[in-house]
Design an enzyme around this catalytic site. Structure first.
Site, short mmCIF file in Angstrom:
data_model
loop_
_atom_site.label_atom_id
_atom_site.label_comp_id
_atom_site.label_asym_id
_atom_site.label_seq_id
_atom_site.Cartn_x
_atom_site.Cartn_y
_atom_site.Cartn_z
N GLU A 30 -9.27 7.53 3.24
CA GLU A 30 -9.32 7.83 4.69
C GLU A 30 -9.65 9.41 4.85
O GLU A 30 -9.34 10.38 4.23
CB GLU A 30 -7.96 7.57 5.26
CG GLU A 30 -7.83 8.22 6.74
CD GLU A 30 -6.50 7.66 7.40
OE1 GLU A 30 -5.77 6.82 6.74
OE2 GLU A 30 -6.50 8.21 8.51
N LYS B 51 0.91 -1.21 -0.01
CA LYS B 51 0.00 0.05 0.16
C LYS B 51 0.92 1.22 0.06
O LYS B 51 1.81 1.35 0.69
CB LYS B 51 -1.03 -0.04 1.35
CG LYS B 51 -1.77 1.39 1.31
CD LYS B 51 -3.13 0.99 2.17
CE LYS B 51 -2.53 1.49 3.76
NZ LYS B 51 -1.96 2.87 3.88
O1 KIV Z 1 -1.38 2.44 8.59
C1 KIV Z 1 -2.43 2.14 8.83
O2 KIV Z 1 -3.05 1.48 9.59
C2 KIV Z 1 -3.43 2.61 7.80
C3 KIV Z 1 -4.89 2.38 7.78
C4 KIV Z 1 -5.48 3.17 8.86
C5 KIV Z 1 -5.68 2.59 6.54
O3 KIV Z 1 -3.07 3.23 6.72
#
Ligand code: KIV
Length: 270
Positions: free
Chosen positions: A186, A117
């Protein structure tokens, strides 16, 4: 006994088409990963939020790729079915396309993640395209991007007003067009999240972005009620583990001091 099959990035992506809501929980270790996996969560996100909830930092900026690899490998060992995503930490991928490729490769080769991600919009699209081109699934993350906390001046809702909402929509479209298979939204207004969810062809995973996303993610310690003093509006606590752990620990202290633990039932004989 039939073997449990892993959920893959294409299967997560297909859940948008089938209309099946996607459930995502953060995890940072083997034990929690096993519990969430067995309960049926679709995706375990090893979030760089571990900088705050595991390491006790005030933000995520100090998290390194070595931290992420270590925790991702712990989580991967506990995930039989759930899809495991490694969050790339601050400055491991923004600096260049080759850094993004290197960090993503490390997440899969050493962390045993199945996807990575990255936070970012239009400016990150080429990085996403390059990582996807070598066969690594990328989950995008737009709207409130915690790695930009200094620039935002705090964790503030993004995408309010016409200009800002257009910017978040364009970011979402750019990341979807670059080949991401899913997109975290988010901290944006629910109306904007609904519009993005309609206009992009990949699933949106909301956090603090209302009910119209294709899935939802929560930080596990928030979901489990580990922080009694911290209650952002978007968090729903499904348990009160802080109180439970506190009560159990006090009972242990009391029983050790009074000599009622360990008793006969918890002791061995010759
Ligand atoms: O780092 C994280 O936990 C996240 C989520 C809150 C989406 O990016």
């Amino acid at each position: 006994m039939s073997e449990v099959k892993k959920l893959t990035a294409p299967q997560i992506e297909a859940m948008k088409v089938s209309g099946t809501k996607i459930t995502v929980v953060t995890a940072y270790d083997y034990t929690f990963a096993r519990i969430f996996d067995a309960a049926g969560v679709d995706c375990l996100l090893v979030g760089d939020s571990l900088g705050m909830v595991i390491q006790g930092r005030s933000n995520t900026l100090g998290v390194t790729m070595d931290h992420m690899v270590y925790h991702t490998h712990c989580v991967a060992r506990g995930a039989k079915r759930a899809h495991v995503v490694c969050d790339l930490p601050f400055m491991s991928y923004q600096t260049s396309i080759s850094d993004a490729l290197r960090a993503s490769g490390q997440a899969l080769k050493q962390g045993h993640a199945e996807a990575v991600k990255m936070e970012g919009g239009e400016e990150l699209a080429e990085h996403v395209r390059a990582v996807v081109a070598v066969g690594i699934p990328v989950m995008g993350h737009v709207g409130l991007m915690p790695q930009r906390v200094q620039q935002m001046g705090g964790y503030k809702i993004q995408g309010r007003g016409r200009e800002q909402s257009r910017k978040v929509l364009n970011d979402a479209k750019a990341i979807a067009d670059a080949g991401a298979y899913a997109l975290v939204l988010e901290g944006i207004p629910m109306e904007l999240a609904q519009k993005i969810t309609k206009e992009v062809n990949i699933p949106t995973i909301g956090i603090g972005s209302g009910p119209h996303c294709d899935g939802q993610v929560l930080v596990n310690y928030d979901l489990l009620g580990m922080f009694p003093d911290l209650s952002p509006k978007f968090v729903k606590k499904y348990a009160s583990l802080h109180q439970d752990i506190d009560a159990a620990t006090r009972k242990f202290i009391e029983e050790v001091r009074s000599g009622t633990f360990p008793d006969e039932a918890h002791s061995y004989h010759d």
